[in-house]
Design a protein around this motif. Structure first.
Motif, PDB file in Angstrom:
ATOM      1  N   TYR A   1       6.295  26.093  25.482  1.00 15.20           N
ATOM      2  CA  TYR A   1       6.015  25.896  26.901  1.00 15.20           C
ATOM      3  C   TYR A   1       6.668  27.021  27.693  1.00 15.20           C
ATOM      4  O   TYR A   1       7.862  27.281  27.555  1.00 15.20           O
ATOM      5  N   SER A   2       5.891  27.684  28.533  1.00 18.01           N
ATOM      6  CA  SER A   2       6.391  28.740  29.401  1.00 18.01           C
ATOM      7  C   SER A   2       6.272  28.269  30.852  1.00 18.01           C
ATOM      8  O   SER A   2       5.161  28.102  31.370  1.00 18.01           O
ATOM      9  N   LEU A   3       7.422  28.015  31.495  1.00 21.82           N
ATOM     10  CA  LEU A   3       7.454  27.537  32.871  1.00 21.82           C
ATOM     11  C   LEU A   3       7.550  28.759  33.781  1.00 21.82           C
ATOM     12  O   LEU A   3       8.630  29.292  34.040  1.00 21.82           O
ATOM     13  N   GLU A   4       6.393  29.211  34.239  1.00 19.51           N
ATOM     14  CA  GLU A   4       6.306  30.483  34.952  1.00 19.51           C
ATOM     15  C   GLU A   4       6.277  30.317  36.468  1.00 19.51           C
ATOM     16  O   GLU A   4       6.787  31.182  37.191  1.00 19.51           O
ATOM     17  N   GLY A   5       5.693  29.242  36.948  1.00 19.25           N
ATOM     18  CA  GLY A   5       5.547  29.068  38.384  1.00 19.25           C
ATOM     19  C   GLY A   5       6.717  28.333  39.000  1.00 19.25           C
ATOM     20  O   GLY A   5       7.367  27.495  38.355  1.00 19.25           O
ATOM     21  N   GLU A   6       6.995  28.621  40.255  1.00 24.29           N
ATOM     22  CA  GLU A   6       8.088  27.951  40.962  1.00 24.29           C
ATOM     23  C   GLU A   6       7.851  26.443  40.992  1.00 24.29           C
ATOM     24  O   GLU A   6       6.745  25.969  41.275  1.00 24.29           O
TER      25      GLU A   6
ATOM     26  N   VAL B   1      14.512  25.153  21.130  1.00 21.50           N
ATOM     27  CA  VAL B   1      15.044  26.245  21.936  1.00 21.50           C
ATOM     28  C   VAL B   1      14.750  25.973  23.406  1.00 21.50           C
ATOM     29  O   VAL B   1      13.637  25.580  23.764  1.00 21.50           O
ATOM     30  N   ALA B   2      15.747  26.187  24.252  1.00 25.50           N
ATOM     31  CA  ALA B   2      15.557  26.181  25.700  1.00 25.50           C
ATOM     32  C   ALA B   2      16.205  27.445  26.239  1.00 25.50           C
ATOM     33  O   ALA B   2      17.402  27.668  26.015  1.00 25.50           O
ATOM     34  N   LYS B   3      15.443  28.271  26.927  1.00 24.02           N
ATOM     35  CA  LYS B   3      15.978  29.526  27.463  1.00 24.02           C
ATOM     36  C   LYS B   3      15.619  29.643  28.938  1.00 24.02           C
ATOM     37  O   LYS B   3      14.446  29.530  29.316  1.00 24.02           O
ATOM     38  N   VAL B   4      16.650  29.873  29.758  1.00 25.65           N
ATOM     39  CA  VAL B   4      16.474  30.045  31.197  1.00 25.65           C
ATOM     40  C   VAL B   4      16.713  31.521  31.515  1.00 25.65           C
ATOM     41  O   VAL B   4      17.828  32.025  31.358  1.00 25.65           O
ATOM     42  N   PHE B   5      15.669  32.212  31.965  1.00 20.71           N
ATOM     43  CA  PHE B   5      15.783  33.634  32.245  1.00 20.71           C
ATOM     44  C   PHE B   5      16.436  33.883  33.600  1.00 20.71           C
ATOM     45  O   PHE B   5      16.564  32.974  34.433  1.00 20.71           O
ATOM     46  N   GLU B   6      16.827  35.112  33.842  1.00 21.24           N
ATOM     47  CA  GLU B   6      17.525  35.466  35.070  1.00 21.24           C
ATOM     48  C   GLU B   6      16.701  35.150  36.311  1.00 21.24           C
ATOM     49  O   GLU B   6      17.237  34.813  37.368  1.00 21.24           O
TER      50      GLU B   6
ATOM     51  N   THR C   1      10.290  23.153  18.955  1.00 25.36           N
ATOM     52  CA  THR C   1       9.993  23.099  20.384  1.00 25.36           C
ATOM     53  C   THR C   1      10.663  24.290  21.052  1.00 25.36           C
ATOM     54  O   THR C   1      11.855  24.519  20.873  1.00 25.36           O
ATOM     55  N   ASN C   2       9.891  25.051  21.808  1.00 29.43           N
ATOM     56  CA  ASN C   2      10.395  26.228  22.510  1.00 29.43           C
ATOM     57  C   ASN C   2      10.029  26.133  23.983  1.00 29.43           C
ATOM     58  O   ASN C   2       8.842  26.028  24.326  1.00 29.43           O
ATOM     59  N   VAL C   3      11.037  26.163  24.850  1.00 33.02           N
ATOM     60  CA  VAL C   3      10.810  26.090  26.289  1.00 33.02           C
ATOM     61  C   VAL C   3      11.436  27.326  26.927  1.00 33.02           C
ATOM     62  O   VAL C   3      12.646  27.548  26.810  1.00 33.02           O
ATOM     63  N   LEU C   4      10.607  28.124  27.603  1.00 36.63           N
ATOM     64  CA  LEU C   4      11.058  29.339  28.278  1.00 36.63           C
ATOM     65  C   LEU C   4      10.838  29.163  29.775  1.00 36.63           C
ATOM     66  O   LEU C   4       9.716  28.890  30.213  1.00 36.63           O
ATOM     67  N   GLN C   5      11.894  29.320  30.557  1.00 39.78           N
ATOM     68  CA  GLN C   5      11.815  29.108  31.996  1.00 39.78           C
ATOM     69  C   GLN C   5      11.984  30.438  32.730  1.00 39.78           C
ATOM     70  O   GLN C   5      13.019  31.083  32.640  1.00 39.78           O
ATOM     71  N   TYR C   6      10.940  30.813  33.456  1.00 41.16           N
ATOM     72  CA  TYR C   6      10.920  32.057  34.219  1.00 41.16           C
ATOM     73  C   TYR C   6      10.938  31.809  35.728  1.00 41.16           C
ATOM     74  O   TYR C   6      11.496  32.602  36.479  1.00 41.16           O
ATOM     75  N   GLY C   7      10.279  30.737  36.179  1.00 45.95           N
ATOM     76  CA  GLY C   7      10.129  30.486  37.606  1.00 45.95           C
ATOM     77  C   GLY C   7      11.356  29.838  38.226  1.00 45.95           C
ATOM     78  O   GLY C   7      12.109  29.120  37.557  1.00 45.95           O
TER      79      GLY C   7
ATOM     80  N   LEU D   1       0.844  24.195  19.906  1.00 45.06           N
ATOM     81  CA  LEU D   1       0.483  23.961  21.303  1.00 45.06           C
ATOM     82  C   LEU D   1       1.211  25.016  22.119  1.00 45.06           C
ATOM     83  O   LEU D   1       2.445  25.087  22.101  1.00 45.06           O
ATOM     84  N   ARG D   2       0.477  25.853  22.821  1.00 48.04           N
ATOM     85  CA  ARG D   2       1.089  26.895  23.643  1.00 48.04           C
ATOM     86  C   ARG D   2       0.611  26.713  25.074  1.00 48.04           C
ATOM     87  O   ARG D   2      -0.587  26.796  25.356  1.00 48.04           O
ATOM     88  N   ALA D   3       1.566  26.458  25.971  1.00 51.36           N
ATOM     89  CA  ALA D   3       1.230  26.084  27.339  1.00 51.36           C
ATOM     90  C   ALA D   3       1.869  27.033  28.337  1.00 51.36           C
ATOM     91  O   ALA D   3       3.037  27.413  28.199  1.00 51.36           O
ATOM     92  N   SER D   4       1.108  27.388  29.359  1.00 51.48           N
ATOM     93  CA  SER D   4       1.581  28.191  30.479  1.00 51.48           C
ATOM     94  C   SER D   4       1.521  27.321  31.728  1.00 51.48           C
ATOM     95  O   SER D   4       0.438  26.903  32.146  1.00 51.48           O
ATOM     96  N   LEU D   5       2.692  27.047  32.329  1.00 54.01           N
ATOM     97  CA  LEU D   5       2.770  26.170  33.487  1.00 54.01           C
ATOM     98  C   LEU D   5       3.000  27.014  34.737  1.00 54.01           C
ATOM     99  O   LEU D   5       4.038  27.660  34.895  1.00 54.01           O
TER     100      LEU D   5
END
Length: 372
Positions: free
Chosen positions: A211-216, A267-272, A237-243, A183-187
Motif C-alpha cells: 500500500y502506497s499512501l500518496e495523497g494527503e 514493513v511500515a515506512k514514513v517518508f520525510e 505487508t508493506n505500507v509506504l507513507q508519502y502524503g 495486491l498493490r494499491a495506490s491511495l
C-alpha cells in the motif's frame, strides 16, 4: 510471450531474474519455498487450463483460462493494467506476466450497495496468471476477493488506485496447491481503505500486500489472519507513507498447527514528506502445537521528525493453555476449543469492517471449520 495491453517478458529475460535480491538478510530472508514455484513454473507447466467447477458466484470469475463477468451498472470493464507492477521486478512476477493472457480493468463509477465479488480459481495442473485492476474515485464500495488455488500454481495480481473514496476489501485465500498473490494499491488524496485478509495456506502460499499512501489524508486500516495447518504461508505487508497527515495501522495474528509454517513480515515506512502522519504495525503468531513454525518480523522506519505516532511490536507465542483448559472445562473437546479460540481472534480482527463484517465472520468460520 506478448499480449495486447499486457507487459511481456522473454524466457531469456526470465533467466536473469531472482526471486529476492537480499535473500541472506536476517530480516528479509527467503521464507517462501521458491523451489516449489521453480518446479511448477510456466516454463515447465501448461499456461492454459479449462475453467473448473467454481464453488463461489461472483461479478468477476476467473477460472483457469476462462473469464466470466456479471457486473453492476456502475462498474465499467476494459482491458489492460494500471502499470503498478512490472515483470522485471522479480522472477515470480516475471512468471506471472509470461503466463498472463489478458488483464482486466474495472472502473467503479458510483457507490456500490452490494459487494463487488472477484473470484480467481484454478483446479488444474498448470501455471495460470490472473490480473485485475480496480479504479475508484469519489465512491464508496465493498469488495471481496476470493483467491482459490486447488491444484497447480496460480498467480493473482490485483492493482488498485483510489482517490476520495471509502473502500472495504475482504480478501479470502483458500489454497491447496501453490499460490502467489500480490495486491498493490495506490491511495490518493482522501482515500480510505479498510482491509481484512484471511488465508488458509496451501502447499506454499506467498501472499503480499503493498500500500502506497500518496495523497494527503489517505488512510489504511489493515488486518490479517494467515492460518497454516500442515502447510506453509509467507504473508508480507508493506505500507509506504508519502502524503502529509496519512494514517496506517497494520495488525496481523497468524496461526500454525500440525507442522504448519506461518510467517508474517510487515514493513511500515514514513517518508520525510509524510509530516504529521501516524503509522503502526503489530505482528503476532500463535503456535498451536509442537513441531509448527511461527515467524514474526515487523519493521518500522520513520524519516520525518514531525510524526503524530509510530509503533510496532512482535510476538511468537505458544497456544494459551489457560484459555484452552477453560474452554475444555465448558465441555468442548480439544479441536472444538482450538476452533473457537481461532474464530474469536478472527472476529476481533475483522471488527473494523462495517459493510463486510458478516461476510468476514462467515469466511473465517468456513476456513477453520474441520481444519482443527
Amino acid at each position: 510471450m506478448s499480449h495486447e495491453n499486457v507487459p511481456s517478458i522473454t524466457p531469456g529475460a526470465l533467466e536473469r531474474l531472482t526471486y529476492q535480491k537480499y535473500g541472506d538478510s536476517p530480516t528479509i530472508k527467503s521464507y517462501t519455498k521458491w523451489k516449489l514455484f521453480e518446479e511448477n513454473s510456466p516454463l515447465r507447466l501448461p499456461t492454459e487450463a479449462k475453467a473448473g467447477d467454481v464453488p463461489i458466484k461472483g461479478n468477476v470469475v476467473l477460472s483457469g483460462s476462462g473469464a466470466e463477468f456479471n457486473l453492476p451498472a456502475n462498474v465499467q470493464l476494459s482491458e489492460g493494467t494500471l502499470g503498478l507492477s512490472q515483470p522485471e521486478e522479480s522472477r515470480i512476477l516475471g512468471f506471472h506476466f509470461y503466463a498472463l493472457r489478458k488483464a482486466y480493468r474495472l472502473k467503479i463509477t458510483g457507490d456500490l450497495a452490494e459487494p463487488l465479488v472477484i473470484v480467481s480459481h484454478l483446479s488444474a495442473k498448470a501455471f495460470i496468471s490472473h490480473h485485475i485492476s480496480i479504479e475508484a474515485e469519489n465512491v464508496k464500495a465493498p469488495i471481496i476477493i476470493y483467491d482459490m488455488a486447488e491444484e497447480g500454481a496460480k498467480s493473482l495480481v490485483v492493482e488498485l488506485k483510489a482517490k476520495n473514496s471509502e473502500l472495504e476489501i475482504l480478501t479470502v485465500g483458500r489454497h491447496k496447491g501453490l499460490s502467489h498473490y500480490l495486491l498493490r494499491a495506490s491511495l490518493g488524496e482522501g482515500a480510505s481503505v479498510k482491509a481484512f485478509t484471511v488465508i488458509s495456506a496451501g502447499e506454499m502460499s506467498h501472499h503480499r500486500e503493498d500500500y502506497s499512501l500518496e495523497g494527503e489524508g489517505s488512510e489504511l486500516v489493515l488486518r490479517g489472519m494467515p492460518i497454516a495447518i500442515g502447510r506453509a504461508v509467507d504473508y508480507l505487508t508493506n505500507v509506504l507513507q508519502y502524503g502529509e497527515k496519512t494514517v496506517s495501522e497494520t495488525r496481523v495474528h497468524g496461526f500454525s498447527y500440525e507442522n504448519g509454517w506461518t510467517v508474517h513480515r510487515g514493513v511500515a515506512k514514513v517518508f520525510e514528506s509524510a509530516k504529521n502522519s501516524s503509522s503502526g504495525v503489530v505482528s503476532q503468531i500463535t503456535i498451536m502445537d509442537e513441531g509448527s513454525l511461527g515467524v514474526s518480523v515487523p519493521m518500522l522506519e520513520v524519516d520525518t521528525g514531525e510524526i503524530e505516532s509510530a509503533f510496532h511490536s512482535s510476538a511468537v507465542r505458544q497456544f494459551d493453555e489457560d484459555a484452552f483448559f477453560y474452554l475444555r472445562s465448558r465441555g468442548l473437546d480439544s479441536d472444538e476449543a482450538m476452533s473457537l479460540f481461532v474464530h474469536g481472534i478472527g472476529e476481533a480482527l475483522s471488527s473494523h469492517l462495517e459493510r463486510l463484517r458478516g461476510k468476514a465472520r462467515g469466511n473465517v468460520g468456513e476456513l477453520i471449520e474441520g481444519l482443527l
